[in-house]
Scaffold this motif. Structure first.
Motif, PDB file in Angstrom:
ATOM      1  N   GLY A   1       0.795  -1.045  -0.065  1.00  0.00           N
ATOM      2  CA  GLY A   1      -0.081  -0.017  -0.078  1.00  0.00           C
ATOM      3  C   GLY A   1       0.625   1.222  -0.036  1.00  0.00           C
ATOM      4  N   GLY A   2       2.147   1.108   0.461  1.00  0.00           N
ATOM      5  CA  GLY A   2       2.926   2.318   0.525  1.00  0.00           C
ATOM      6  C   GLY A   2       3.502   2.762  -0.838  1.00  0.00           C
ATOM      7  N   LEU A   3       3.291   1.753  -1.663  1.00  0.00           N
ATOM      8  CA  LEU A   3       3.508   2.012  -3.199  1.00  0.00           C
ATOM      9  C   LEU A   3       2.572   3.079  -3.843  1.00  0.00           C
ATOM     10  CD1 LEU A   3       4.831  -1.374  -4.512  1.00  0.00           C
ATOM     11  CD2 LEU A   3       6.098   0.686  -4.137  1.00  0.00           C
TER      12      LEU A   3
ATOM     13  N   ALA B   1      -4.834  -3.036  -9.633  1.00  0.00           N
ATOM     14  CA  ALA B   1      -3.855  -4.244  -9.893  1.00  0.00           C
ATOM     15  C   ALA B   1      -3.669  -4.867  -8.635  1.00  0.00           C
ATOM     16  CB  ALA B   1      -2.451  -3.727 -10.567  1.00  0.00           C
ATOM     17  N   PHE B   2      -3.607  -4.141  -7.592  1.00  0.00           N
ATOM     18  CA  PHE B   2      -3.403  -4.739  -6.143  1.00  0.00           C
ATOM     19  C   PHE B   2      -4.702  -5.528  -5.858  1.00  0.00           C
ATOM     20  CE2 PHE B   2       0.080  -1.618  -4.600  1.00  0.00           C
ATOM     21  CZ  PHE B   2       0.919  -2.180  -5.277  1.00  0.00           C
ATOM     22  N   PHE B   3      -5.728  -4.810  -6.155  1.00  0.00           N
ATOM     23  CA  PHE B   3      -7.069  -5.646  -5.928  1.00  0.00           C
ATOM     24  C   PHE B   3      -7.003  -7.051  -6.545  1.00  0.00           C
ATOM     25  CE2 PHE B   3      -9.147  -1.681  -4.415  1.00  0.00           C
ATOM     26  CZ  PHE B   3      -9.714  -2.155  -3.216  1.00  0.00           C
ATOM     27  N   ILE B   4      -6.723  -7.161  -7.820  1.00  0.00           N
ATOM     28  CA  ILE B   4      -6.522  -8.176  -8.699  1.00  0.00           C
ATOM     29  C   ILE B   4      -5.651  -9.193  -7.937  1.00  0.00           C
ATOM     30  CG2 ILE B   4      -5.898  -9.332 -10.738  1.00  0.00           C
ATOM     31  CD1 ILE B   4      -6.923  -6.661 -12.002  1.00  0.00           C
ATOM     32  N   VAL B   5      -4.365  -8.621  -7.411  1.00  0.00           N
ATOM     33  CA  VAL B   5      -3.590  -9.641  -6.880  1.00  0.00           C
ATOM     34  C   VAL B   5      -4.136 -10.196  -5.629  1.00  0.00           C
ATOM     35  CG1 VAL B   5      -1.375  -9.685  -5.628  1.00  0.00           C
ATOM     36  CG2 VAL B   5      -1.537  -8.540  -7.654  1.00  0.00           C
TER      37      VAL B   5
ATOM     38  N   ALA C   1       5.402  -7.395  -8.715  1.00  0.00           N
ATOM     39  CA  ALA C   1       5.230  -7.948 -10.110  1.00  0.00           C
ATOM     40  C   ALA C   1       3.942  -7.031 -10.769  1.00  0.00           C
ATOM     41  CB  ALA C   1       4.995  -9.107 -10.347  1.00  0.00           C
ATOM     42  N   ALA C   2       2.935  -6.898 -10.004  1.00  0.00           N
ATOM     43  CA  ALA C   2       1.856  -6.057 -10.675  1.00  0.00           C
ATOM     44  C   ALA C   2       2.321  -4.461 -10.747  1.00  0.00           C
ATOM     45  CB  ALA C   2       0.757  -6.154  -9.444  1.00  0.00           C
ATOM     46  N   THR C   3       3.181  -4.064  -9.907  1.00  0.00           N
ATOM     47  CA  THR C   3       3.932  -2.573  -9.923  1.00  0.00           C
ATOM     48  C   THR C   3       4.510  -2.580 -11.261  1.00  0.00           C
ATOM     49  OG1 THR C   3       3.664  -2.522  -7.782  1.00  0.00           O
ATOM     50  CG2 THR C   3       4.829  -1.038  -8.781  1.00  0.00           C
ATOM     51  N   LEU C   4       5.428  -3.606 -11.532  1.00  0.00           N
ATOM     52  CA  LEU C   4       6.310  -3.695 -12.537  1.00  0.00           C
ATOM     53  C   LEU C   4       5.390  -3.609 -14.020  1.00  0.00           C
ATOM     54  CD1 LEU C   4       9.297  -6.006 -11.968  1.00  0.00           C
ATOM     55  CD2 LEU C   4       9.309  -3.769 -12.381  1.00  0.00           C
ATOM     56  N   PHE C   5       4.392  -4.572 -13.782  1.00  0.00           N
ATOM     57  CA  PHE C   5       3.388  -4.371 -15.154  1.00  0.00           C
ATOM     58  C   PHE C   5       2.827  -3.047 -15.268  1.00  0.00           C
ATOM     59  CE2 PHE C   5      -0.955  -4.788 -16.440  1.00  0.00           C
ATOM     60  CZ  PHE C   5      -0.788  -5.438 -17.688  1.00  0.00           C
TER      61      PHE C   5
ATOM     62  N   LEU D   1       9.613   1.918  -5.449  1.00  0.00           N
ATOM     63  CA  LEU D   1       9.734   0.425  -5.444  1.00  0.00           C
ATOM     64  C   LEU D   1      11.098  -0.391  -5.060  1.00  0.00           C
ATOM     65  CD1 LEU D   1       7.937  -1.995  -6.776  1.00  0.00           C
ATOM     66  CD2 LEU D   1       9.282  -1.819  -9.001  1.00  0.00           C
ATOM     67  N   GLY D   2      12.150   0.560  -5.168  1.00  0.00           N
ATOM     68  CA  GLY D   2      13.243  -0.011  -4.670  1.00  0.00           C
ATOM     69  C   GLY D   2      13.214   0.204  -3.059  1.00  0.00           C
TER      70      GLY D   2
END
Length: 421
Positions: free
Chosen positions: A140-142, A181-185, A399-403, A365-366
């Motif tokens: 969630g911090g992302l 994307a996070f909801f889907i994950v 992975a979702a964030t990279l997408f 992300l890092g």
């Protein structure tokens, strides 16, 4: 030799602000251009001489007042009212509450710390694994670097000389896309793991949570609405949000006591001081970088690799992932923007808004990626779960964030549609 000193200090756990300041001083000494020492204090001051940077301590103050005044707890109760009845409801509550907090706090590390204290114990009580609970909170911090207000967007707007309000607007669609994307994950992971069954609150409880939660929504409404409608600048919106958080916590919820105020102000001052010191040091380091014509040398090297804007952004994402793993996001942003933004705009025709959103999200992300992974250690210290276990549980979210990052690099309109550019 300057590069060797930089990495020696960095690996020696010297604070990043001192690493940047000392490296710049050593470079001036080693180059023989000691006359530059006369401009050193001036450059330190020039890096923080911006009205827009006032938004940073004010947003930090708003977050502290919300947490101390019970606003955060009411937002979580409101999120429970919206999604708490689904299977795995607390996982969705965590994410929705993080999206609400991202519209207020603006700092990924602060958001992870606040939400870890609020959500992880509750999730553990209902049968969720501690590492997974911490991973959802950390993921969630992302959302904080791209859902306004974003501390990184404030800095980028100042450095790139683009309106901070427009940078905030540019982050709205990407922020919603990342949340989706996070909801889907969460839903897909829920198919593999048997999430605890959620429960909707009773009608009486729902009405209570709604009545007490709606005033808390005034804070994100003031921030986002004030900026979108042109009523307030980001700095003014931050001041209004802080005032609203104080009024709610003191007069309505009555959780904020006068006795707690010195601690709130002290934490805000210390955290803001650290950030401002880092900005000043990174500014003088960036001054040395520009003086050495590194942007021009980097432009020539990149031009030899590709002429495609999409490939350039993919290379940028890959490079910044490595940078973000070892250097604080704020320092990395101030180092990267003077070098790469002119190349992105002049050589590839990339919008500064698209560039800013991609860079800020990649650097944060890092924060959740080893070897440094400051966000992992914040989540670990707040929850007691090991950083490695949190990282493993985080992998689907990363992975979702990279997408989403690749999608943002491929489709510029996702960042420019709402601002009409």
């Amino acid at each position: 030799m300057t590069i060797a000193l930089f990495f020696t200090l960095l690996l020696g756990a010297v604070p990043i602000a001192l690493v940047l300041a000392l490296s710049a001083m050593y470079y001036i000494y080693a180059s023989g251009n000691t006359v530059l020492f006369d401009s050193y204090p001036q450059q330190l001051f020039a890096a923080i001489e911006s009205y827009g940077l006032l938004a940073i301590p004010l947003f930090m103050l708003a977050g502290e007042l919300m947490n101390e005044g019970g606003v955060t707890r009411r937002l979580i109760a409101l999120a429970r009212l919206l999604v708490g009845g689904f299977r795995g409801g607390l996982a969705y509550i965590n994410l929705v509450a993080n999206m609400m907090m991202a519209a207020i706090v603006g700092s990924a590390a602060s958001q992870i710390a606040i939400m870890s204290r609020a959500m992880v114990p509750a999730m553990e009580e209902e049968g969720y694994e501690r590492a997974y609970s911490a991973a959802i909170t950390a993921a969630g911090g992302l959302l904080s670097p791209i859902i306004p207000p974003s501390m990184l967007f404030v800095l980028f707007g100042v450095m790139a000389q683009v309106p901070i309000a427009e940078m905030f607007i540019a982050g709205l669609l990407p922020g919603l896309l990342l949340g989706l994307a996070f909801f889907i994950v969460i839903a897909l992971v829920g198919l593999v793991q048997s999430y605890p069954k959620g429960a909707w609150p009773s009608r009486t409880q729902a009405l209570h949570d709604l009545l007490w939660g709606l005033p808390a929504l005034a804070i994100p409404a003031i921030i986002i609405g004030g900026i979108l409608l042109g009523i307030a600048t980001p700095t003014e919106a931050a001041a209004l949000a802080s005032l609203t958080a104080w009024l709610l916590g003191r007069l309505l919820y009555r959780d904020l006591t006068l006795k707690a105020m010195p601690g709130v102000l002290k934490r805000t001052a210390v955290n803001a001081g650290l950030v401002i010191m880092l900005i000043a040091a990174a500014g003088v380091f960036g001054w040395v970088v520009v003086y050495e014509r590194l942007p021009q040398m980097a432009a020539g090297w990149i031009a030899a690799l590709t002429a495609d804007p999409f490939i350039f952004l993919l290379l940028l994402i890959g490079a910044l992932l490595l940078v973000g793993m070892v250097i604080d996001g704020i320092a990395a942003l101030i180092l990267v923007v003077p070098i790469l933004l002119p190349i992105a705009q002049n050589q590839f025709g990339i919008s500064p808004y698209q560039f800013g959103v991609v860079v800020c999200l990649t650097l944060v992300l890092g924060l959740l990626t080893p070897p440094v992974g400051a966000g992992l250690f914040v989540a670990s210290s707040m929850t007691g779960a090991s950083p490695l276990r949190i990282f493993r549980a985080l992998l689907p979210f990363l992975a979702a964030t990279l997408f989403v990052l690749v999608l943002l690099a491929w489709q510029p309109w996702l960042t420019t549609a709402l601002i009409g550019r």
